[in-house]
Every structure is written in structure tokens, then in C-alpha cells.
Design a protein around this motif. Structure first.
Motif, PDB file in Angstrom:
ATOM      1  N   LEU A 196       0.818  -1.214   0.000  1.00  0.00           N
ATOM      2  CA  LEU A 196       0.000   0.000   0.000  1.00  0.00           C
ATOM      3  C   LEU A 196       0.852   1.263   0.000  1.00  0.00           C
ATOM      4  O   LEU A 196       0.339   2.358  -0.220  1.00  0.00           O
ATOM      5  CB  LEU A 196      -0.938   0.010   1.212  1.00  0.00           C
ATOM      6  N   GLY A 197       2.127   1.130   0.285  1.00  0.00           N
ATOM      7  CA  GLY A 197       3.007   2.284   0.307  1.00  0.00           C
ATOM      8  C   GLY A 197       2.769   3.203   1.483  1.00  0.00           C
ATOM      9  O   GLY A 197       2.885   4.429   1.366  1.00  0.00           O
ATOM     10  N   VAL A 198       2.446   2.622   2.654  1.00  0.00           N
ATOM     11  CA  VAL A 198       2.199   3.414   3.857  1.00  0.00           C
ATOM     12  C   VAL A 198       3.202   3.031   4.931  1.00  0.00           C
ATOM     13  O   VAL A 198       3.862   1.991   4.846  1.00  0.00           O
ATOM     14  CB  VAL A 198       0.752   3.229   4.371  1.00  0.00           C
ATOM     15  N   ASN A 199       3.289   3.890   5.953  1.00  0.00           N
ATOM     16  CA  ASN A 199       4.327   3.718   6.967  1.00  0.00           C
ATOM     17  C   ASN A 199       3.876   3.009   8.237  1.00  0.00           C
ATOM     18  O   ASN A 199       4.710   2.522   8.993  1.00  0.00           O
ATOM     19  CB  ASN A 199       4.905   5.081   7.360  1.00  0.00           C
ATOM     20  N   ASN A 200       2.562   2.995   8.498  1.00  0.00           N
ATOM     21  CA  ASN A 200       2.103   2.408   9.756  1.00  0.00           C
ATOM     22  C   ASN A 200       0.680   1.891   9.631  1.00  0.00           C
ATOM     23  O   ASN A 200       0.012   2.077   8.597  1.00  0.00           O
ATOM     24  CB  ASN A 200       2.217   3.421  10.900  1.00  0.00           C
ATOM     25  N   ARG A 201       0.217   1.250  10.704  1.00  0.00           N
ATOM     26  CA  ARG A 201      -1.081   0.595  10.684  1.00  0.00           C
ATOM     27  C   ARG A 201      -2.232   1.591  10.618  1.00  0.00           C
ATOM     28  O   ARG A 201      -3.296   1.271  10.075  1.00  0.00           O
ATOM     29  CB  ARG A 201      -1.223  -0.292  11.931  1.00  0.00           C
ATOM     30  N   VAL A 202      -2.054   2.776  11.166  1.00  0.00           N
ATOM     31  CA  VAL A 202      -3.141   3.753  11.111  1.00  0.00           C
ATOM     32  C   VAL A 202      -3.378   4.185   9.679  1.00  0.00           C
ATOM     33  O   VAL A 202      -4.520   4.291   9.224  1.00  0.00           O
ATOM     34  CB  VAL A 202      -2.838   4.961  12.007  1.00  0.00           C
ATOM     35  N   GLN A 203      -2.319   4.445   8.934  1.00  0.00           N
ATOM     36  CA  GLN A 203      -2.484   4.797   7.529  1.00  0.00           C
ATOM     37  C   GLN A 203      -3.139   3.662   6.760  1.00  0.00           C
ATOM     38  O   GLN A 203      -3.996   3.893   5.893  1.00  0.00           O
ATOM     39  CB  GLN A 203      -1.121   5.141   6.927  1.00  0.00           C
ATOM     40  N   ALA A 204      -2.757   2.427   7.070  1.00  0.00           N
ATOM     41  CA  ALA A 204      -3.380   1.277   6.424  1.00  0.00           C
ATOM     42  C   ALA A 204      -4.860   1.196   6.799  1.00  0.00           C
ATOM     43  O   ALA A 204      -5.714   0.876   5.958  1.00  0.00           O
ATOM     44  CB  ALA A 204      -2.663  -0.015   6.823  1.00  0.00           C
ATOM     45  N   ALA A 205      -5.170   1.498   8.061  1.00  0.00           N
ATOM     46  CA  ALA A 205      -6.559   1.466   8.507  1.00  0.00           C
ATOM     47  C   ALA A 205      -7.402   2.479   7.747  1.00  0.00           C
ATOM     48  O   ALA A 205      -8.554   2.208   7.381  1.00  0.00           O
ATOM     49  CB  ALA A 205      -6.635   1.724  10.011  1.00  0.00           C
ATOM     50  N   ILE A 206      -6.838   3.668   7.484  1.00  0.00           N
ATOM     51  CA  ILE A 206      -7.575   4.685   6.744  1.00  0.00           C
ATOM     52  C   ILE A 206      -7.886   4.203   5.332  1.00  0.00           C
ATOM     53  O   ILE A 206      -9.000   4.381   4.822  1.00  0.00           O
ATOM     54  CB  ILE A 206      -6.766   5.998   6.703  1.00  0.00           C
ATOM     55  N   ILE A 207      -6.932   3.554   4.704  1.00  0.00           N
ATOM     56  CA  ILE A 207      -7.177   3.013   3.365  1.00  0.00           C
ATOM     57  C   ILE A 207      -8.255   1.935   3.426  1.00  0.00           C
ATOM     58  O   ILE A 207      -9.100   1.827   2.531  1.00  0.00           O
ATOM     59  CB  ILE A 207      -5.869   2.478   2.753  1.00  0.00           C
ATOM     60  N   ALA A 208      -8.246   1.137   4.500  1.00  0.00           N
ATOM     61  CA  ALA A 208      -9.299   0.121   4.653  1.00  0.00           C
ATOM     62  C   ALA A 208     -10.674   0.777   4.718  1.00  0.00           C
ATOM     63  O   ALA A 208     -11.639   0.293   4.109  1.00  0.00           O
ATOM     64  CB  ALA A 208      -9.040  -0.704   5.913  1.00  0.00           C
ATOM     65  N   TYR A 209     -10.783   1.901   5.440  1.00  0.00           N
ATOM     66  CA  TYR A 209     -12.047   2.642   5.487  1.00  0.00           C
ATOM     67  C   TYR A 209     -12.392   3.191   4.110  1.00  0.00           C
ATOM     68  O   TYR A 209     -13.534   3.085   3.640  1.00  0.00           O
ATOM     69  CB  TYR A 209     -11.944   3.792   6.487  1.00  0.00           C
ATOM     70  N   GLU A 210     -11.427   3.820   3.457  1.00  0.00           N
ATOM     71  CA  GLU A 210     -11.668   4.424   2.144  1.00  0.00           C
ATOM     72  C   GLU A 210     -12.153   3.403   1.134  1.00  0.00           C
ATOM     73  O   GLU A 210     -13.000   3.688   0.298  1.00  0.00           O
ATOM     74  CB  GLU A 210     -10.378   5.061   1.625  1.00  0.00           C
ATOM     75  N   ALA A 211     -11.570   2.204   1.200  1.00  0.00           N
ATOM     76  CA  ALA A 211     -11.894   1.163   0.224  1.00  0.00           C
ATOM     77  C   ALA A 211     -13.190   0.432   0.551  1.00  0.00           C
ATOM     78  O   ALA A 211     -13.610  -0.439  -0.201  1.00  0.00           O
ATOM     79  CB  ALA A 211     -10.742   0.165   0.148  1.00  0.00           C
ATOM     80  N   GLY A 212     -13.799   0.787   1.679  1.00  0.00           N
ATOM     81  CA  GLY A 212     -15.060   0.158   2.037  1.00  0.00           C
ATOM     82  C   GLY A 212     -14.925  -1.174   2.759  1.00  0.00           C
ATOM     83  O   GLY A 212     -15.912  -1.888   2.930  1.00  0.00           O
ATOM     84  N   LEU A 213     -13.696  -1.505   3.197  1.00  0.00           N
ATOM     85  CA  LEU A 213     -13.516  -2.749   3.927  1.00  0.00           C
ATOM     86  C   LEU A 213     -14.031  -2.639   5.367  1.00  0.00           C
ATOM     87  O   LEU A 213     -14.319  -3.657   6.000  1.00  0.00           O
ATOM     88  CB  LEU A 213     -12.023  -3.137   3.970  1.00  0.00           C
ATOM     89  N   VAL A 214     -14.137  -1.415   5.864  1.00  0.00           N
ATOM     90  CA  VAL A 214     -14.640  -1.157   7.218  1.00  0.00           C
ATOM     91  C   VAL A 214     -15.655  -0.040   7.120  1.00  0.00           C
ATOM     92  O   VAL A 214     -15.407   0.970   6.454  1.00  0.00           O
ATOM     93  CB  VAL A 214     -13.495  -0.723   8.173  1.00  0.00           C
ATOM     94  N   GLY A 215     -16.814  -0.212   7.789  1.00  0.00           N
ATOM     95  CA  GLY A 215     -17.827   0.821   7.762  1.00  0.00           C
ATOM     96  C   GLY A 215     -17.509   1.953   8.728  1.00  0.00           C
ATOM     97  O   GLY A 215     -16.734   1.792   9.666  1.00  0.00           O
ATOM     98  N   THR A 216     -18.103   3.126   8.487  1.00  0.00           N
ATOM     99  CA  THR A 216     -17.920   4.281   9.371  1.00  0.00           C
ATOM    100  C   THR A 216     -19.230   4.736   9.958  1.00  0.00           C
ATOM    101  O   THR A 216     -19.353   5.853  10.450  1.00  0.00           O
ATOM    102  CB  THR A 216     -17.295   5.453   8.586  1.00  0.00           C
ATOM    103  N   ASP A 217     -20.226   3.890   9.950  1.00  0.00           N
ATOM    104  CA  ASP A 217     -21.547   4.306  10.442  1.00  0.00           C
ATOM    105  C   ASP A 217     -21.765   3.993  11.893  1.00  0.00           C
ATOM    106  O   ASP A 217     -22.810   4.305  12.469  1.00  0.00           O
ATOM    107  CB  ASP A 217     -22.655   3.610   9.620  1.00  0.00           C
ATOM    108  N   THR A 218     -20.806   3.314  12.552  1.00  0.00           N
ATOM    109  CA  THR A 218     -20.962   2.961  13.950  1.00  0.00           C
ATOM    110  C   THR A 218     -20.669   4.122  14.839  1.00  0.00           C
ATOM    111  O   THR A 218     -20.018   5.066  14.447  1.00  0.00           O
ATOM    112  CB  THR A 218     -20.023   1.792  14.301  1.00  0.00           C
TER     113      THR A 218
END
Length: 218
Positions: A196-218
Motif C-alpha cells: 500500500l506504500g504506507v508507513n504504519n497501521r493507522v495509515q493502512a486502517a484509513i485506506i481500509a475505510y476508504e476502500a469500504g472494507l470497514v464501515g464508518t456508520d458505527t
């Protein structure tokens, strides 16, 4: 026992956070700081598992304190306490190596979940912050292509692991969920960060949200 240093310049906020954490017998606040400089000194003295940093503090702001902690005590996980009007600082906090972002007005349970997640080596984004973070950082983190396109470069197993990283789960819990050894999960996470070309897990988590792998409605 998860040991925490808490830093906020408002006594009422410190008292509230301490009271919430005290409801979990496995978490102990070992010191409280009133500014960023004191936070760094107390972190150096106590070597906690987690330091909770308000972003806006006198003498040394939370972002500068986070940078100093991560540079000199990389074993200490950093969690930023934020409010919606501070989202413009999130990009810098990511660069400084923060492992989590918690909203002061969020459900108190999020505080405990977030502290436990980062203490176990995971990352945690408060779902209510995630929507704002994605809006601010979407273009920045997707400069090599859309998040969905970048995620498609991962293997199916890596996408499963990324989805759980996006939920703030540490390697041990991801392993249990996917019936993998912790070492295998660690290897997958390393590969995911590289792909993914990111430096840490938080950046990876943001991409997971962006890609729809994790919802943001909770």
C-alpha cells in the motif's frame, strides 16, 4: 496490566479520562501531565505502554510530544485525543507515528477499546473520527491511485487482514479470527504496508475505510 500516561491541560478532562479507564481493572493511569513537555518527561520516567496526548497543550503541543516520544521511546504507543475541529492535525500525527485517534466526546467504551488495541500492537480510529479523517486525507493517501485500486493489489488473505487492521485489532486477535499464527499475521501486515506504500497501521486502517472494507456508520 496496561500502564498509561495521560496528558491534557484541562483538569476536568484528565479526571474524566482517568475515571473511564479506572472501570477496566486491566488498565492503570500511572501519571498525569498538564502539558506536552511534562508528558514526555513522565513517559520517560514511567515507560508506560500507552501515552494519551491532547493535541493542543501549552509549552509543547501533543503533536510535538508524540514525535519526541516515538523518536526516543518507540516501544510506547501514542494515542491522540482530539475534537472535530482539530482534524487538520491528523496528517501530521500520522507522520509522527501515532497509533490511534480518539474523540473526547465519544462513547467512553471507545477509550478503553482504543487503549487496549494500541497496547496490543494494533491501531485504532474512532469510527466518528474516521469519516472526517478520510475526507481530509483521502487525496493525500491515495496519491498513487484510488484506495480501492490499491487494495485490489492485495491477495484475498491480505484484504481480510487489512479489514481487521482497520477495525483496530492487534495481530493476536487477527490471528484468532482468521485461524492464523501471530507470526503469519505479522508477515501479512508487513506485506500490506509495503504494497500500500504506507508507513504504519493507522495509515493502512484509513485506506481500509476508504476502500469500504470497514464501515464508518458505527
Amino acid at each position: 496490566m496496561i500502564r498509561v500516561v495521560l496528558a491534557d491541560d484541562e483538569a476536568m478532562i484528565r479526571a474524566g479520562v482517568r475515571a473511564i479507564l479506572a472501570t477496566d481493572e486491566g488498565v492503570e493511569v500511572v501519571a498525569e501531565a498538564r502539558d506536552g513537555r511534562e508528558a514526555v518527561e513522565l513517559t520517560r520516567a514511567h515507560r508506560p505502554d500507552v501515552v494519551l496526548l491532547d493535541i493542543r497543550m501549552p509549552h509543547l503541543d501533543g503533536l510535538s510530544a508524540a514525535a519526541e516520544v516515538r523518536a526516543t521511546m518507540p516501544e510506547v504507543a501514542v494515542v491522540m485525543l482530539t475534537t472535530f475541529d482539530e482534524d487538520e492535525y491528523v496528517a501530521r500525527a500520522l507522520d509522527e507515528g501515532a497509533s490511534g485517534f480518539l474523540l473526547k466526546a465519544a462513547d467512553p467504551r471507545e477509550l478503553i477499546i482504543g487503549v487496549r488495541a494500541v497496547a496490543d500492537g494494533g491501531a485504532y480510529l474512532s469510527p466518528r473520527i474516521a469519516r472526517k479523517v478520510i475526507a481530509r486525507l483521502g487525496g493525500r493517501l491515495a496519491r498513487a491511485g484510488t484506495a480501492r485500486g490499491r487494495v485490489e493489489s492485495l491477495t484475498p488473505r491480505e484484504r481480510e487482514v487489512l479489514a481487521l487492521v482497520g477495525r483496530g485489532m492487534p495481530n493476536q486477535d487477527i490471528g484468532r479470527a482468521l485461524f492464523l499464527s501471530e507470526g503469519t499475521v505479522k508477515a501479512h501486515v508487513s506485506a500490506i504496508l509495503q504494497r500500500l506504500g504506507v508507513n504504519n497501521r493507522v495509515q493502512a486502517a484509513i485506506i481500509a475505510y476508504e476502500a469500504g472494507l470497514v464501515g464508518t456508520d458505527t
